[in-house]
Scaffold this motif. Structure first.
Motif, PDB file in Angstrom:
ATOM      1  N   ARG A 268       0.857  -1.179   0.000  1.00  0.00           N
ATOM      2  CA  ARG A 268       0.000   0.000   0.000  1.00  0.00           C
ATOM      3  C   ARG A 268       0.898   1.235   0.000  1.00  0.00           C
ATOM      4  O   ARG A 268       2.106   1.142   0.224  1.00  0.00           O
ATOM      5  CB  ARG A 268      -0.903   0.014   1.237  1.00  0.00           C
ATOM      6  CG  ARG A 268      -1.835  -1.193   1.313  1.00  0.00           C
ATOM      7  CD  ARG A 268      -2.822  -1.081   2.450  1.00  0.00           C
ATOM      8  NE  ARG A 268      -3.663  -2.272   2.540  1.00  0.00           N
ATOM      9  CZ  ARG A 268      -4.859  -2.304   3.075  1.00  0.00           C
ATOM     10  NH1 ARG A 268      -5.382  -1.206   3.594  1.00  0.00           N
ATOM     11  NH2 ARG A 268      -5.553  -3.429   3.115  1.00  0.00           N
TER      12      ARG A 268
ATOM     13  N   GLY B 269      -4.813   1.039  -0.951  1.00  0.00           N
ATOM     14  CA  GLY B 269      -4.572  -0.215  -1.650  1.00  0.00           C
ATOM     15  C   GLY B 269      -5.269  -1.347  -0.927  1.00  0.00           C
ATOM     16  O   GLY B 269      -5.761  -1.186   0.197  1.00  0.00           O
ATOM     17  N   ASP B 270      -5.305  -2.509  -1.577  1.00  0.00           N
ATOM     18  CA  ASP B 270      -5.972  -3.672  -0.994  1.00  0.00           C
ATOM     19  C   ASP B 270      -5.003  -4.739  -0.517  1.00  0.00           C
ATOM     20  O   ASP B 270      -5.408  -5.705   0.122  1.00  0.00           O
ATOM     21  CB  ASP B 270      -6.918  -4.302  -2.029  1.00  0.00           C
ATOM     22  CG  ASP B 270      -8.126  -3.421  -2.317  1.00  0.00           C
ATOM     23  OD1 ASP B 270      -8.611  -2.771  -1.362  1.00  0.00           O
ATOM     24  OD2 ASP B 270      -8.580  -3.369  -3.471  1.00  0.00           O
TER      25      ASP B 270
ATOM     26  N   ASP C 234       3.686  -0.539   3.876  1.00  0.00           N
ATOM     27  CA  ASP C 234       3.286   0.696   3.205  1.00  0.00           C
ATOM     28  C   ASP C 234       4.558   1.390   2.708  1.00  0.00           C
ATOM     29  O   ASP C 234       5.564   1.453   3.422  1.00  0.00           O
ATOM     30  CB  ASP C 234       2.522   1.597   4.185  1.00  0.00           C
ATOM     31  CG  ASP C 234       1.842   2.781   3.510  1.00  0.00           C
ATOM     32  OD1 ASP C 234       2.563   3.647   2.963  1.00  0.00           O
ATOM     33  OD2 ASP C 234       0.606   2.835   3.520  1.00  0.00           O
TER      34      ASP C 234
END
Length: 268
Positions: A192, A197-198, A204
């Motif tokens: 992400r 995001g998924d 991150d």
């Protein structure tokens, strides 16, 4: 403790079980069973040279993915969701191609299970997106999701996650915007950015710090090229991005996007 470990080892060595794959498109939805896919009229045996996940040549029973996506517009956007949280963002156009680089849904037969990806790990099944002639379509390793459980049609990444967008004042053909497209293709399946995001696999890439803020010199590019050359540990999952799938000029644009986003932090 020993009994728990023994049970875990036994579970890892159990034969593959039949599974199901759900494909959700805007205009239709269908859940496929392993047996139905194995006997699909267009199922065939395909040879995959230098398989991305197994690092060797592999043979699969597979169905052309395009036939499982009826009526899909090439301009559409899909996401393949894996059992471990990997979420591959996929443009529809390459998946619908019938020549050159061609996408196939490999189906694991419970009677003939695939080998484990590594010692103590499961196989790439029950469903695995593989490619024949991937070199002709500039296919990234992130476009080979394995252990797939669902494929769904979604809005584009930019529409779903505005926190990923570069400065809107930039020209459409600015290298940073091109880097954003490369980020979607190569990074968003695991990472992400700004909490957007998924994916649930990697860290991150902007919060709390962007990798361009703690990798000095060219070490970030070296890390993307070969993660294990900088930080080596047995459970590492990040693949190496060779120049054949991410040329130097594209790697430069990807890093430019990350550097740009370091100045556009948004707390999730």
């Amino acid at each position: 403790m020993k009994s728990i470990l023994a049970l875990f080892a036994l579970l890892l060595n159990l034969p593959a079980a039949a599974a199901q794959l759900t494909i959700d498109l805007d205009h239709t939805s269908r859940t496929w069973q392993t047996a139905d896919l194995l006997k699909h009229p267009q199922a065939q045996t395909v040879q995959i040279v230098d398989d991305v996940s197994y690092k060797r040549d592999m043979t699969y029973r597979a169905v052309p993915l395009a036939v499982l996506l009826p009526g899909l517009n090439p301009a559409s956007h899909l996401q393949a969701v894996a059992l471990d949280g990997f979420a591959a963002e996929l443009s529809a156009a390459p998946l619908l191609e019938k020549t050159g680089a061609r996408a196939w849904l490999a189906v694991e037969d419970p009677a003939h299970p695939w080998p484990a990806l590594a010692q103590g790990k499961p196989s790439a099944g029950p469903f695995y997106l593989v490619w024949t002639q991937p070199e002709t379509g500039h296919i990234s390793p992130e476009q080979w999701p394995f252990q797939v459980s669902r494929i769904k049609q979604l809005q584009t990444v930019a529409e779903r996650f505005p926190a990923l967008l570069p400065d809107p004042k930039l020209a459409a053909n600015d290298p940073i915007n091109q880097g954003f497209a490369l980020f979607q293709k190569n990074c968003l399946a695991c990472h992400r950015l700004n909490g957007a995001g998924d994916a649930q696999v990697g860290p991150d890439l902007n919060i709390p710090y962007n990798p361009t803020e703690y990798f000095g010199g060219d070490f970030l590019k070296r890390y993307i090229r070969d993660p294990q050359s900088l930080r080596h540990w047995p459970q590492a999952k990040m693949p190496a991005f060779a120049a054949s799938v991410l040329p130097d000029n594209e790697l430069d644009m990807l890093v430019e996007y990350l550097q740009h986003m370091a100045g556009r932090k948004h707390q999730p």
